[in-house]
Write an enzyme that holds these catalytic residues in place. Sequence first.
Site, mmCIF file in Angstrom:
data_model
loop_
_atom_site.group_PDB
_atom_site.id
_atom_site.type_symbol
_atom_site.label_atom_id
_atom_site.label_comp_id
_atom_site.label_asym_id
_atom_site.label_seq_id
_atom_site.Cartn_x
_atom_site.Cartn_y
_atom_site.Cartn_z
ATOM 1 N N GLU A 111 61.553 -54.197 -37.231
ATOM 2 C CA GLU A 111 63.211 -53.997 -37.641
ATOM 3 C C GLU A 111 63.272 -53.076 -38.934
ATOM 4 O O GLU A 111 62.154 -52.992 -39.723
ATOM 5 C CB GLU A 111 63.623 -55.367 -38.207
ATOM 6 C CG GLU A 111 63.556 -56.383 -37.210
ATOM 7 C CD GLU A 111 64.032 -57.716 -37.653
ATOM 8 O OE1 GLU A 111 64.690 -57.762 -38.958
ATOM 9 O OE2 GLU A 111 63.860 -58.694 -37.401
ATOM 10 N N HIS A 129 76.133 -56.851 -42.246
ATOM 11 C CA HIS A 129 74.984 -56.290 -42.017
ATOM 12 C C HIS A 129 75.200 -54.995 -41.312
ATOM 13 O O HIS A 129 76.048 -54.944 -40.518
ATOM 14 C CB HIS A 129 74.019 -57.043 -41.445
ATOM 15 C CG HIS A 129 72.419 -56.694 -41.593
ATOM 16 N ND1 HIS A 129 72.012 -55.519 -40.998
ATOM 17 C CD2 HIS A 129 71.458 -57.297 -42.201
ATOM 18 C CE1 HIS A 129 70.851 -55.165 -41.280
ATOM 19 N NE2 HIS A 129 70.364 -56.474 -42.356
ATOM 20 N N GLU A 143 59.645 -63.769 -38.060
ATOM 21 C CA GLU A 143 59.031 -63.742 -39.637
ATOM 22 C C GLU A 143 58.432 -65.248 -39.893
ATOM 23 O O GLU A 143 58.300 -65.542 -41.050
ATOM 24 C CB GLU A 143 60.354 -63.365 -40.584
ATOM 25 C CG GLU A 143 60.830 -62.149 -40.331
ATOM 26 C CD GLU A 143 61.981 -61.432 -41.158
ATOM 27 O OE1 GLU A 143 62.623 -62.265 -41.621
ATOM 28 O OE2 GLU A 143 61.946 -60.462 -41.280
ATOM 29 N N GLU A 167 75.782 -63.169 -40.509
ATOM 30 C CA GLU A 167 75.186 -61.873 -41.136
ATOM 31 C C GLU A 167 76.234 -60.629 -40.649
ATOM 32 O O GLU A 167 76.121 -59.555 -40.185
ATOM 33 C CB GLU A 167 73.950 -61.253 -40.241
ATOM 34 C CG GLU A 167 72.895 -62.203 -40.897
ATOM 35 C CD GLU A 167 71.416 -62.109 -40.151
ATOM 36 O OE1 GLU A 167 71.388 -62.377 -39.088
ATOM 37 O OE2 GLU A 167 70.505 -61.720 -40.833
ATOM 38 N N GLN A 168 77.664 -61.108 -40.699
ATOM 39 C CA GLN A 168 78.627 -60.191 -40.303
ATOM 40 C C GLN A 168 78.882 -58.904 -41.013
ATOM 41 O O GLN A 168 79.232 -57.777 -40.427
ATOM 42 C CB GLN A 168 79.910 -60.930 -40.538
ATOM 43 C CG GLN A 168 80.343 -62.017 -39.591
ATOM 44 C CD GLN A 168 81.217 -63.001 -39.897
ATOM 45 O OE1 GLN A 168 81.434 -63.361 -41.111
ATOM 46 N NE2 GLN A 168 82.234 -63.141 -39.183
HETATM 47 C C1 GLA Z 1 65.234 -60.213 -41.050
HETATM 48 C C2 GLA Z 1 65.475 -60.973 -39.679
HETATM 49 C C3 GLA Z 1 66.583 -60.475 -38.985
HETATM 50 C C4 GLA Z 1 67.903 -60.317 -39.800
HETATM 51 C C5 GLA Z 1 67.553 -59.000 -40.675
HETATM 52 C C6 GLA Z 1 68.505 -58.937 -41.817
HETATM 53 O O1 GLA Z 1 64.522 -59.289 -40.969
HETATM 54 O O2 GLA Z 1 64.132 -60.818 -39.017
HETATM 55 O O3 GLA Z 1 66.799 -61.541 -37.921
HETATM 56 O O4 GLA Z 1 68.279 -61.450 -40.220
HETATM 57 O O5 GLA Z 1 66.491 -59.805 -41.655
HETATM 58 O O6 GLA Z 1 68.187 -57.886 -42.651
#
Ligand code: GLA
Length: 694
Positions: A333, A384, A182, A381-382
């Site tokens: 993603e 997610h 990103e 991010e536990q």
């Molecule tokens: C982004 C990041 C991922 C992850 C997701 C979580 O898109 O690229 O690594 O952190 O968010 O939603």
Amino acid sequence: MSSSSIIRTFWWSVLFVAVSSVAQNPTTSSIPTQIPGQNAILMGAAWYPEQWPESRWEDDLKLMEAANLKVVRIAEFAWSRMEPSEGHYDLDWLERAISLAAKHHIVSVVGTPTATPPAWLTQKYPDVLRVESNGQRVTHGNRAHASATSPRYREFCRQIVEKMAVRFGHNPNVVGWQIDNEYGYALMSYDDEARKQFQDWLAAKYKTLDNLNNHWTTQYWSEAYDNWSEIPIPVGGHNPALMLEWKRFITRTWTDYQQNQIDVIRKHADPRQFITGNLMGFFDGFDHYPITESLTFASWDDYVGSGHVDPAFNGLTHDLTRGFKRENFWVMETQPGAVNWHAVNNFLNRGEARAMAWQAIAHGADDVNYWQWRSALNGQEQYHGTLVGPDGTPVPFYDEVSQAAREFAQVESAFRDTRVVSQVALLYSYDSHWAIQFQKHTEKYNDNALLKSYYAALRPRAQSVDVVSAYAPLDGYKLVVAPSLNVLPKDLADHLLEYVKNGGHLVLGPRSGMKDEFNALLTQRQPGFLVDALGGRVEQYYALEKDVPASGSWGNGNASIWAEQLKSSATDDEILLKYGKSNGWLDDQPAAISRPYGKGRITYIATILDDKLMAAAADWMIQKSGVALAFGKVPDGVEASRRIGGGKQVYVLINYADDPRHVNLSHPMQLLLENKRGDAVDLPRYGVAVLLDK
Ligand code: GLA
């Protein structure tokens, strides 16, 4: 049929033939998102083998294989594992993970790990860490903490990427690369190095300070510069010219940052391996058109966040992403039910994610990957969403993904060589977006929301809409709409006029044609260089405190937020809408005018229409421009999409309404998911039909 519509039809058929005659051979698609030897459409997940004991990997891969997942994206945060100390590399584990995935018929996309430099690097060389705009250097422990302008950081990036490219550039199971992650959210360092680079970049662009001072009108507020080193990085409000150039410099920085990695991958890797980057829809940190130029194709991360999918907004964002390179794309993603970063991280309804996966394909994606396979046991991010729980067994959502992935595998061949081809284009311009953002004049003006309202009205009336750069070739379109083309320099005006002269219909929205490329006011009234063609101009603009009545050939309704008072001076101008009683200035004045020009037409809509007026305006635009439905009539709540190519037309119908919908087909087609022929489909809520018409 008028001569202009004959010409439009001619161009349309040229485009249609060109697109539908792309590679007929099912194993060698010319579409870069479709990987030779793989299914035309794929599904996968983000997998982090570095977070797990190697003894666990095969169990994960077996579960992926059982779910028909065909792709893993790996390694994009694994720098400290790949280079545990300076100059000591360990890529053996990654090679083993890639081979094991291949054993389960899963190909790998390798991410470069440059969003997460390891602690040894940031501690030994603290100058690689970003400095925030308040002057503080960021600390280690998050991600995107490095400075994209740091030459030292770029060199470390080059070295790790080179090691990876040498090792995996010829690996048959590595299909491609993702650069960074990103793009560090386009965060910049506010240090001396970045400032010097910005000044040098300005010097190279403007050549002389006189030139810069002139275009920026620096006589205003004693801003005149007599040395390049005086020019600041803008923090907070600033001269709009400086602010726009800073955005362009950010774009240039991240383009160079990625090119540093692309060059080293291309040097060592097979040309068959693609290079992409995971973008973020309407994220506006940089201009996405130059960023995606040197990528093989664009990808994006499609997250709903809170609430539920808004099909119009999600469809628009797919179409925006497809428009970056005017080519199919990947969803690198997407959300496995819920995220962890919103105010309320609710779960998508059962069936909603499958509908989203199919919507991506319908809009031109050739791959959809879930983020992520399984949560790391610790880390930020536990909570997610995942496909597998902390115990390593599937969560209920896994079944929905398996179903969608099985369907992808079942019908993939129909999508081979197919693309989205549209008769309608919406124009997007980061310069215009930023220029408006810098000086909104009313906090209620949201140019992206206006874009969406045009999209929401036009998409169901055309069933296929492209979103492209204002500078994109426009030959193939019957209707081109620029909702807020604020920055409209001469070369762009010429480009648009050429389109109109050749028979196109250009519709401009409010605030169009006000600025030049330096974000300076044009010395013509709006729409600037297009005033003569329009035969009319904006006399004055008003930020509205409340709605204003408007009426005309689109019926009666309200204008809101922004209203421009138009004046028409050509005898052949048609006044389509007028304001009613308002602030005195606007009363009874034109709000929308249209004029034939060359073989085409130019229309200016000077305000923001309510939904009813917008619907009528969209009907008029579609009819006036001769745009046809891509599929055919569908009931409310059903989104119809089409992909064309390889001698086929494939339609995807998705029901987003709360209730079931019945759709009659114009003629019998192959219902691919049901594996039968039929002339009607019944769609439950979130139901999907994939139709092949050959
Ligand atoms: C982004 C990041 C991922 C992850 C997701 C979580 O898109 O690229 O690594 O952190 O968010 O939603």
